[in-house]
Design a protein around this motif. Structure first.
Motif, PDB file in Angstrom:
ATOM      1  N   LEU A 100      69.660 -68.932  59.904  1.00  0.00           N
ATOM      2  CA  LEU A 100      70.982 -69.551  60.036  1.00  0.00           C
ATOM      3  C   LEU A 100      70.850 -71.063  60.244  1.00  0.00           C
ATOM      4  N   HIS A 101      69.821 -71.460  60.978  1.00  0.00           N
ATOM      5  CA  HIS A 101      69.566 -72.884  61.172  1.00  0.00           C
ATOM      6  C   HIS A 101      69.212 -73.565  59.838  1.00  0.00           C
ATOM      7  N   VAL A 102      68.381 -72.919  59.023  1.00  0.00           N
ATOM      8  CA  VAL A 102      68.040 -73.461  57.706  1.00  0.00           C
ATOM      9  C   VAL A 102      69.310 -73.611  56.864  1.00  0.00           C
ATOM     10  N   ALA A 103      70.188 -72.615  56.912  1.00  0.00           N
ATOM     11  CA  ALA A 103      71.435 -72.679  56.153  1.00  0.00           C
ATOM     12  C   ALA A 103      72.316 -73.827  56.642  1.00  0.00           C
ATOM     13  N   ALA A 104      72.401 -74.009  57.959  1.00  0.00           N
ATOM     14  CA  ALA A 104      73.211 -75.099  58.514  1.00  0.00           C
ATOM     15  C   ALA A 104      72.635 -76.462  58.128  1.00  0.00           C
ATOM     16  N   GLU A 105      71.313 -76.610  58.196  1.00  0.00           N
ATOM     17  CA  GLU A 105      70.655 -77.857  57.774  1.00  0.00           C
ATOM     18  C   GLU A 105      70.959 -78.160  56.308  1.00  0.00           C
ATOM     19  N   THR A 106      70.864 -77.129  55.476  1.00  0.00           N
ATOM     20  CA  THR A 106      71.119 -77.304  54.045  1.00  0.00           C
ATOM     21  C   THR A 106      72.554 -77.750  53.820  1.00  0.00           C
ATOM     22  N   ALA A 107      73.495 -77.110  54.487  1.00  0.00           N
ATOM     23  CA  ALA A 107      74.911 -77.460  54.336  1.00  0.00           C
ATOM     24  C   ALA A 107      75.173 -78.897  54.798  1.00  0.00           C
ATOM     25  N   GLN A 108      74.611 -79.264  55.931  1.00  0.00           N
ATOM     26  CA  GLN A 108      74.816 -80.618  56.457  1.00  0.00           C
ATOM     27  C   GLN A 108      74.276 -81.664  55.491  1.00  0.00           C
ATOM     28  N   HIS A 109      73.076 -81.442  54.991  1.00  0.00           N
ATOM     29  CA  HIS A 109      72.481 -82.431  54.098  1.00  0.00           C
ATOM     30  C   HIS A 109      73.104 -82.411  52.705  1.00  0.00           C
ATOM     31  N   ALA A 110      73.660 -81.285  52.288  1.00  0.00           N
ATOM     32  CA  ALA A 110      74.416 -81.256  51.032  1.00  0.00           C
ATOM     33  C   ALA A 110      75.639 -82.163  51.156  1.00  0.00           C
ATOM     34  N   GLY A 111      76.265 -82.180  52.311  1.00  0.00           N
ATOM     35  CA  GLY A 111      77.388 -83.095  52.550  1.00  0.00           C
ATOM     36  C   GLY A 111      76.956 -84.547  52.519  1.00  0.00           C
ATOM     37  N   HIS A 112      75.804 -84.840  53.143  1.00  0.00           N
ATOM     38  CA  HIS A 112      75.275 -86.208  53.079  1.00  0.00           C
ATOM     39  C   HIS A 112      75.032 -86.610  51.627  1.00  0.00           C
ATOM     40  N   ALA A 113      74.396 -85.717  50.872  1.00  0.00           N
ATOM     41  CA  ALA A 113      74.078 -86.014  49.468  1.00  0.00           C
ATOM     42  C   ALA A 113      75.348 -86.223  48.649  1.00  0.00           C
ATOM     43  N   ASP A 114      76.377 -85.468  48.945  1.00  0.00           N
ATOM     44  CA  ASP A 114      77.639 -85.600  48.216  1.00  0.00           C
ATOM     45  C   ASP A 114      78.244 -86.988  48.423  1.00  0.00           C
ATOM     46  N   ILE A 115      78.197 -87.489  49.644  1.00  0.00           N
ATOM     47  CA  ILE A 115      78.711 -88.836  49.935  1.00  0.00           C
ATOM     48  C   ILE A 115      77.892 -89.884  49.188  1.00  0.00           C
ATOM     49  N   ILE A 116      76.568 -89.723  49.198  1.00  0.00           N
ATOM     50  CA  ILE A 116      75.695 -90.668  48.497  1.00  0.00           C
ATOM     51  C   ILE A 116      76.005 -90.652  47.007  1.00  0.00           C
ATOM     52  N   ARG A 117      76.124 -89.456  46.425  1.00  0.00           N
ATOM     53  CA  ARG A 117      76.395 -89.337  44.986  1.00  0.00           C
ATOM     54  C   ARG A 117      77.739 -89.956  44.636  1.00  0.00           C
ATOM     55  N   GLU A 118      78.755 -89.697  45.434  1.00  0.00           N
ATOM     56  CA  GLU A 118      80.065 -90.273  45.156  1.00  0.00           C
ATOM     57  C   GLU A 118      79.995 -91.799  45.177  1.00  0.00           C
ATOM     58  N   SER A 119      79.156 -92.349  46.061  1.00  0.00           N
ATOM     59  CA  SER A 119      78.991 -93.810  46.124  1.00  0.00           C
ATOM     60  C   SER A 119      78.247 -94.357  44.915  1.00  0.00           C
TER      61      SER A 119
END
Length: 174
Positions: free
Chosen positions: A147-166
């Motif tokens: 569950l921790h791995v899944a939460a880490e993945t979700a959090q960093h997917a959000g970070h990546a999404d912001i970077i990509r949008e920029s």
């Protein structure tokens, strides 16, 4: 894909589906990028899309090994220049690394983790390694590790999404 194609149900299926969903979001942020774009810092942070994928891969590999064996790296007590450089390089594509290479490594680690989700006893618990941010005697079940791995993945997917949008306006959702 994994070599073991047994059908899983219940919480194992839920964990696998949650991981797959957020891995897709993370990989989607890299879709169509060239290496230079994948290594672009488009926000005030040091994070890059390629670096985030590389980081998530390393973190997942670490936790998968911990779920399998109950052992892992001890938290360093001294932060040498070499250790700091290694940490910083975790969040960008270093010399000779490519987006295709980090994505391939991510797929390999993901497949290994999926096999562990299918086969390990989710109730097995291990004491977490000593670290300044937690008291001694903290135990996590294998279930909680995944569950921790899944939460880490979700959090960093959000970070990546912001970077990509920029970078070019592409968004994973919306």
């Amino acid at each position: 894909m994994t070599t073991n194609q047994q059908i899983v149900t219940g919480e194992r299926a839920d964990i696998l589906e949650f991981l797959a969903k957020h891995r897709y979001f993370l990989r989607h942020t890299a879709q169509g990028l060239i290496d230079e774009q994948a290594n672009t810092r488009s926000t005030v942070s040091e994070l890059t899309i390629g670096g985030l994928i590389k980081h998530v891969t390393e973190v997942e590999q670490h936790w998968a090994e911990f779920a399998r064996t109950g052992t892992g790296e001890e938290t360093p007590t001294e932060y040498t220049p070499e250790l700091i450089a290694r940490w910083e390089n975790q969040f960008r594509l270093a010399e000779g690394e490519t987006l295709a290479g980090v994505l391939a490594a991510y797929e390999k680690v993901a497949a290994e983790t999926e096999e562990l989700v299918r086969t390990l006893d989710l109730d097995t618990s291990y004491e977490l390694p000593a670290a300044p941010w937690q008291p001694p005697g903290v135990f996590w079940s294998v279930r909680r590790i995944f569950l921790h791995v899944a939460a880490e993945t979700a959090q960093h997917a959000g970070h990546a999404d912001i970077i990509r949008e920029s970078i070019d306006g592409q968004k994973t959702m919306g």
